[in-house]
Design a protein around this motif. Sequence first.
Motif, mmCIF file in Angstrom:
data_model
loop_
_atom_site.group_PDB
_atom_site.id
_atom_site.type_symbol
_atom_site.label_atom_id
_atom_site.label_comp_id
_atom_site.label_asym_id
_atom_site.label_seq_id
_atom_site.Cartn_x
_atom_site.Cartn_y
_atom_site.Cartn_z
ATOM 1 N N ALA A 27 39.862 35.089 48.180
ATOM 2 C CA ALA A 27 38.982 34.256 47.373
ATOM 3 C C ALA A 27 39.578 34.109 45.971
ATOM 4 O O ALA A 27 40.600 34.719 45.650
ATOM 5 C CB ALA A 27 37.601 34.880 47.303
ATOM 6 N N ARG A 28 38.920 33.304 45.145
ATOM 7 C CA ARG A 28 39.420 33.104 43.786
ATOM 8 C C ARG A 28 39.250 34.394 42.986
ATOM 9 O O ARG A 28 38.195 35.030 43.049
ATOM 10 C CB ARG A 28 38.645 31.981 43.110
ATOM 11 N N LEU A 29 40.280 34.788 42.264
ATOM 12 C CA LEU A 29 40.215 36.014 41.482
ATOM 13 C C LEU A 29 40.298 35.663 40.006
ATOM 14 O O LEU A 29 41.047 34.769 39.616
ATOM 15 C CB LEU A 29 41.366 36.950 41.860
ATOM 16 N N ALA A 71 45.971 41.574 40.529
ATOM 17 C CA ALA A 71 45.800 40.145 40.792
ATOM 18 C C ALA A 71 44.581 39.576 40.074
ATOM 19 O O ALA A 71 44.544 38.395 39.766
ATOM 20 C CB ALA A 71 45.677 39.904 42.292
ATOM 21 N N ASP A 86 34.746 38.841 42.641
ATOM 22 C CA ASP A 86 33.283 38.920 42.599
ATOM 23 C C ASP A 86 32.785 39.217 44.009
ATOM 24 O O ASP A 86 32.562 38.305 44.800
ATOM 25 C CB ASP A 86 32.712 37.599 42.081
#
Lengths: 230, 152
Positions: free
Chosen positions: B27-29, B40, B44
């Motif tokens: 997922a977006r980090l 990285a 959430d």
Amino acid sequence: MSSNTAPKQIILEDCWNRIGVWSAAGSSCEILQRVTHCRNCERYTEAGRRILDRPMPEGYQEEWSRVYSCKKKQHAPHTHSVVIFRLGDDWLSLPSHLVREITTLKPIHGLPHRGQGLIRGLVNIRGELRICISLGSLLGLRQGELTNRDLGYDVFARMMLIERDSDQFVFPVTEVQGTHRFAGHDLRTVPTTLGKAKATYTRNILQWKERNVACLDEELLLYALKKELS
Amino acid sequence: MLLLVFQLGSSRYALEAQAISEVAPYARLEPIAQAPAYVAGLFDYRGELVPVIDLRHLVQGQDCNRHMTSRIMLVDYPLPSGGQRLLGLLAEQVTETLKVNGDDFTRAGVHIEDTPYLGDITRDEKSMIHLLRPTQLLPDTVCRQLFAPEPA
């Protein structure tokens, strides 16, 4: 942190289409003698794994971020199971494990001097004679007034056979709605305004399709039936 | 024991499946400023902010590719001060599990001080698989940075 490798084309070696079971020319692959079908073959598995080995599509990370940023919904496990049925105007339920069989209505053979009370007579269930009782009489329920027209659907009367240990009882019911599973916290306590005899045997109230279903107390019910019949 | 096998670059590595609580997609980090390059970012995870380590960067100094098979493995990381916190481990080709016997491992025979997380080696029909010790991934200083104690 992005060292995006250039999108590389995935070239799948689709041997299953050339020499495997999906080959138009007939299967000639030697591995098939060992694995019988391509789906058991490690090459097929390997190719399946590689399908996901490609660059993420647009919005992939954002989408998963949305999914994972929400709290996991915790559903209370549906630990209780009851059979819901109707007797006259009253919706009742018994624990599913108690119900051994539900059959079509069978003729009840009356017993001498046992007219209107708890015992209705004998009934033949799969070749065995069982005592048929009137649950309504035990619970003190009145004759029902609901008709098919009130309900808006056809109603089929059934006989329910309940069993625990070696005790078996059969009683006719106006209709059976089937089993229903729910979590323990869906149950409510019994309001004090309910009819007296029924209230005694009602352990909880279950909300089901905007109706209040009385969950009968299994222990008390069987105790009372055994006592009345002995 | 069951291993979750993955790749970092072209080499194969594994973690003991028992140590992993969940495998999540990449997922977006949220990047963390001034953190070591192999961190990285923050993930959430169901309302909890979990630091994610790019394993490939940690081992080889290069970021994981952004493929759909790159995934985040969530492990419970023991803190030097006691207790444990969730840590995400980003790796490539997180697609297969492998059952091995405990005695199928060979000691690597090499000991490099900076990589205490590299454990024993096993092999399957394809290649060697290097087992990672997930609890020794981070130097204590980085661990303290990523898991700051709750203000009293």
